[in-house]
Design a protein around this motif. Structure first.
Motif, PDB file in Angstrom:
ATOM      1  N   GLY A  14       0.793  -1.225   0.000  1.00  0.00           N
ATOM      2  CA  GLY A  14       0.000   0.000   0.000  1.00  0.00           C
ATOM      3  C   GLY A  14       0.821   1.269   0.000  1.00  0.00           C
ATOM      4  O   GLY A  14       0.277   2.361  -0.193  1.00  0.00           O
ATOM      5  N   ILE A  15       2.124   1.156   0.244  1.00  0.00           N
ATOM      6  CA  ILE A  15       2.994   2.337   0.225  1.00  0.00           C
ATOM      7  C   ILE A  15       3.453   2.582  -1.205  1.00  0.00           C
ATOM      8  O   ILE A  15       4.120   1.730  -1.802  1.00  0.00           O
ATOM      9  CB  ILE A  15       4.213   2.176   1.149  1.00  0.00           C
ATOM     10  N   LYS A  16       3.133   3.723  -1.749  1.00  0.00           N
ATOM     11  CA  LYS A  16       3.497   4.033  -3.130  1.00  0.00           C
ATOM     12  C   LYS A  16       4.984   4.344  -3.260  1.00  0.00           C
ATOM     13  O   LYS A  16       5.594   4.906  -2.340  1.00  0.00           O
ATOM     14  CB  LYS A  16       2.685   5.232  -3.631  1.00  0.00           C
ATOM     15  N   THR A  17       5.532   3.966  -4.395  1.00  0.00           N
ATOM     16  CA  THR A  17       6.925   4.327  -4.675  1.00  0.00           C
ATOM     17  C   THR A  17       6.998   5.816  -4.992  1.00  0.00           C
ATOM     18  O   THR A  17       6.009   6.458  -5.346  1.00  0.00           O
ATOM     19  CB  THR A  17       7.478   3.529  -5.862  1.00  0.00           C
ATOM     20  N   PHE A  18       8.208   6.366  -4.893  1.00  0.00           N
ATOM     21  CA  PHE A  18       8.417   7.753  -5.310  1.00  0.00           C
ATOM     22  C   PHE A  18       8.038   7.909  -6.782  1.00  0.00           C
ATOM     23  O   PHE A  18       7.402   8.886  -7.174  1.00  0.00           O
ATOM     24  CB  PHE A  18       9.889   8.148  -5.102  1.00  0.00           C
ATOM     25  N   ASP A  19       8.454   6.916  -7.594  1.00  0.00           N
ATOM     26  CA  ASP A  19       8.169   6.972  -9.031  1.00  0.00           C
ATOM     27  C   ASP A  19       6.669   7.054  -9.305  1.00  0.00           C
ATOM     28  O   ASP A  19       6.213   7.820 -10.157  1.00  0.00           O
ATOM     29  CB  ASP A  19       8.747   5.738  -9.737  1.00  0.00           C
ATOM     30  N   ALA A  20       5.904   6.256  -8.588  1.00  0.00           N
ATOM     31  CA  ALA A  20       4.456   6.223  -8.793  1.00  0.00           C
ATOM     32  C   ALA A  20       3.799   7.548  -8.427  1.00  0.00           C
ATOM     33  O   ALA A  20       2.691   7.841  -8.888  1.00  0.00           O
ATOM     34  CB  ALA A  20       3.839   5.088  -7.978  1.00  0.00           C
ATOM     35  N   GLN A  21       4.494   8.341  -7.607  1.00  0.00           N
ATOM     36  CA  GLN A  21       3.962   9.646  -7.198  1.00  0.00           C
ATOM     37  C   GLN A  21       4.530  10.790  -8.037  1.00  0.00           C
ATOM     38  O   GLN A  21       4.308  11.967  -7.732  1.00  0.00           O
ATOM     39  CB  GLN A  21       4.239   9.877  -5.709  1.00  0.00           C
ATOM     40  N   GLY A  22       5.285  10.402  -9.072  1.00  0.00           N
ATOM     41  CA  GLY A  22       5.775  11.420 -10.003  1.00  0.00           C
ATOM     42  C   GLY A  22       7.180  11.921  -9.751  1.00  0.00           C
ATOM     43  O   GLY A  22       7.612  12.886 -10.378  1.00  0.00           O
ATOM     44  N   TYR A  23       7.908  11.250  -8.857  1.00  0.00           N
ATOM     45  CA  TYR A  23       9.276  11.672  -8.539  1.00  0.00           C
ATOM     46  C   TYR A  23      10.240  10.543  -8.871  1.00  0.00           C
ATOM     47  O   TYR A  23      10.201   9.488  -8.232  1.00  0.00           O
ATOM     48  CB  TYR A  23       9.390  12.058  -7.055  1.00  0.00           C
ATOM     49  N   LYS A  24      11.082  10.736  -9.861  1.00  0.00           N
ATOM     50  CA  LYS A  24      11.969   9.685 -10.352  1.00  0.00           C
ATOM     51  C   LYS A  24      13.147   9.481  -9.393  1.00  0.00           C
ATOM     52  O   LYS A  24      14.245  10.008  -9.598  1.00  0.00           O
ATOM     53  CB  LYS A  24      12.484  10.035 -11.754  1.00  0.00           C
ATOM     54  N   VAL A  25      12.908   8.738  -8.344  1.00  0.00           N
ATOM     55  CA  VAL A  25      13.943   8.455  -7.343  1.00  0.00           C
ATOM     56  C   VAL A  25      13.885   6.978  -6.992  1.00  0.00           C
ATOM     57  O   VAL A  25      12.904   6.504  -6.402  1.00  0.00           O
ATOM     58  CB  VAL A  25      13.749   9.302  -6.064  1.00  0.00           C
ATOM     59  N   GLN A  26      14.918   6.234  -7.366  1.00  0.00           N
ATOM     60  CA  GLN A  26      15.074   4.831  -6.971  1.00  0.00           C
ATOM     61  C   GLN A  26      16.448   4.687  -6.328  1.00  0.00           C
ATOM     62  O   GLN A  26      17.464   4.967  -6.957  1.00  0.00           O
ATOM     63  CB  GLN A  26      14.976   3.901  -8.187  1.00  0.00           C
ATOM     64  N   TYR A  27      16.457   4.298  -5.075  1.00  0.00           N
ATOM     65  CA  TYR A  27      17.730   4.205  -4.356  1.00  0.00           C
ATOM     66  C   TYR A  27      17.533   3.315  -3.140  1.00  0.00           C
ATOM     67  O   TYR A  27      16.400   3.043  -2.727  1.00  0.00           O
ATOM     68  CB  TYR A  27      18.183   5.599  -3.913  1.00  0.00           C
ATOM     69  N   GLY A  28      18.622   2.849  -2.565  1.00  0.00           N
ATOM     70  CA  GLY A  28      18.522   2.018  -1.378  1.00  0.00           C
ATOM     71  C   GLY A  28      19.882   1.539  -0.923  1.00  0.00           C
ATOM     72  O   GLY A  28      20.911   1.882  -1.523  1.00  0.00           O
ATOM     73  N   ALA A  29      19.879   0.746   0.127  1.00  0.00           N
ATOM     74  CA  ALA A  29      21.118   0.238   0.713  1.00  0.00           C
ATOM     75  C   ALA A  29      21.253  -1.252   0.448  1.00  0.00           C
ATOM     76  O   ALA A  29      20.344  -2.026   0.743  1.00  0.00           O
ATOM     77  CB  ALA A  29      21.127   0.498   2.217  1.00  0.00           C
ATOM     78  N   SER A  30      22.385  -1.642  -0.133  1.00  0.00           N
ATOM     79  CA  SER A  30      22.736  -3.062  -0.255  1.00  0.00           C
ATOM     80  C   SER A  30      23.727  -3.382   0.845  1.00  0.00           C
ATOM     81  O   SER A  30      24.689  -2.633   1.053  1.00  0.00           O
ATOM     82  CB  SER A  30      23.355  -3.342  -1.629  1.00  0.00           C
ATOM     83  N   ARG A  31      23.503  -4.483   1.539  1.00  0.00           N
ATOM     84  CA  ARG A  31      24.328  -4.805   2.698  1.00  0.00           C
ATOM     85  C   ARG A  31      25.075  -6.112   2.506  1.00  0.00           C
ATOM     86  O   ARG A  31      24.590  -7.044   1.869  1.00  0.00           O
ATOM     87  CB  ARG A  31      23.473  -4.905   3.962  1.00  0.00           C
ATOM     88  N   GLY A  32      26.271  -6.182   3.095  1.00  0.00           N
ATOM     89  CA  GLY A  32      27.065  -7.395   3.035  1.00  0.00           C
ATOM     90  C   GLY A  32      28.207  -7.341   4.036  1.00  0.00           C
ATOM     91  O   GLY A  32      28.196  -6.537   4.977  1.00  0.00           O
ATOM     92  N   ILE A  33      29.185  -8.207   3.818  1.00  0.00           N
ATOM     93  CA  ILE A  33      30.351  -8.293   4.699  1.00  0.00           C
ATOM     94  C   ILE A  33      31.595  -7.968   3.885  1.00  0.00           C
ATOM     95  O   ILE A  33      31.779  -8.446   2.765  1.00  0.00           O
ATOM     96  CB  ILE A  33      30.486  -9.697   5.314  1.00  0.00           C
ATOM     97  N   VAL A  34      32.469  -7.152   4.467  1.00  0.00           N
ATOM     98  CA  VAL A  34      33.678  -6.697   3.777  1.00  0.00           C
ATOM     99  C   VAL A  34      34.889  -6.887   4.683  1.00  0.00           C
ATOM    100  O   VAL A  34      34.771  -6.887   5.911  1.00  0.00           O
ATOM    101  CB  VAL A  34      33.521  -5.209   3.369  1.00  0.00           C
TER     102      VAL A  34
END
Length: 326
Positions: free
Chosen positions: A242-262
């Motif tokens: 039910g939470i709309k993406t930024f894109d669906a609301q007219g704002y072209k923003v796709q981003y996030g955090a990828s996590r791992g071990i280094v």
């Protein structure tokens, strides 16, 4: 002949000492992990957020697989720079690991003003494990009921709408910079040393909104303390129906955090292989997967080679964003 024999005795003894030293070093290198010696996972964020949880969920499985204690050590500050600095200053023996968040970890060394003592070449990824999109939330009693409401408020009051992030040049900060570019508004951006701190400030009435990883908002979302206005995934996230993406609301923003071990790049291959197998076991562990699902962390496993290529590609994509922060 006695003189000749005696003259050879000294170099022979030196040679034997050198060989013994080399053999000892090889034996120590072959013994990984060293029994009785703990392994530390440096989390470059404060306790309680999604990054901290991701490390703590898998620590017991790593401990079981490696046969030594595995401790999570929080070293927050400067948007991961404090923790990553401690990692590169540690001995590269596989006993000090880092909880890696991309693109966050690369932003410190890509920004010359940060004067980071490390760069991409100083690290080797053991594996990437999960994906966590960013999201923007407000208090439940906020007048802002959509991203558009918040953007319109910022247009009417430039640099007055206070929005918190987990740190300077964090993924949260990048999201706000992209949103500002897409809309032409200017927020009053306030940086903290982790997502939980920014959420605390929001609940205390010190901020109008917060951007942080979606999983970090989950407890407050469940308790009804916050309203999530948008998520930076490419499509609706299964954990936040039910939470709309930024894109669906007219704002072209796709981003996030990828996590791992280094680890440090000089870590011996033998240790890297053993760590890689243990991290894969932790990622596949049924209890870990269950708990990551409960924490709204999407599992996206990449091995050492895949993760290294991912880091390089993401770095190339992220560099242009830094100009938005200046």
């Amino acid at each position: 002949m006695k003189i000749w024999h005696g003259s050879m005795r000294f170099p022979v003894r030196i040679g034997l000492v050198i060989l013994a030293f080399i053999a000892s070093g090889l034996a120590e290198a072959a013994e990984y992990p060293i029994k009785g010696r703990a392994i530390s996972i440096i989390v470059p964020f404060a306790p309680g957020g999604g990054n901290d949880v991701a490390a703590r969920i898998q620590a017991p499985v790593l401990e079981r697989e490696l046969g030594v204690p595995v401790m999570v050590v929080n070293k927050p500050g400067a948007s991961t720079q404090v923790g990553m600095t401690q990692l590169v200053q540690a001995k590269p023996d596989g006993h000090t690991l880092g909880l890696l968040t991309l693109p966050g970890a690369m932003l410190a060394y890509l920004d010359p003003s940060r004067k980071a003592i490390y760069s991409r070449k100083d690290f080797k990824v053991v594996a990437m494990q999960s994906w966590d999109p960013n999201s923007l939330s407000v208090k439940t009693d906020s007048a802002h009921r959509s991203l558009k409401d918040l953007v319109e408020a910022a247009k009417a009051n430039p640099e007055k709408v206070k929005v918190g992030t987990s740190g300077l040049l964090s993924t949260d900060h990048m999201v706000l910079l992209m949103l500002q570019k897409a809309t032409g508004v200017k927020f009053n951006i306030v940086h903290f040393d982790g997502g939980t701190q920014s959420i605390t400030a929001l609940l205390g009435g010190h901020l109008d909104a917060v951007v942080t990883t979606a999983s970090t908002f989950l407890p407050q979302l469940k308790s009804g303390n916050v309203r999530m206005l948008g998520i930076t995934d490419k499509e609706e996230n299964k954990f936040f129906p039910g939470i709309k993406t930024f894109d669906a609301q007219g704002y072209k923003v796709q981003y996030g955090a990828s996590r791992g071990i280094v680890v440090r790049s000089e870590t011996p291959k033998e240790a890297l292989d053993i760590l890689g197998a243990a991290v894969k076991k932790a990622t596949d562990d049924a209890d870990v997967r269950k708990r990551m699902n409960e924490m709204a962390l999407t599992l996206r496993y990449m091995d050492e080679k895949q993760a290294g290529a991912f880091w390089d590609e993401l770095e190339a994509q992220t560099k242009p964003l830094l100009s938005l922060a200046r």
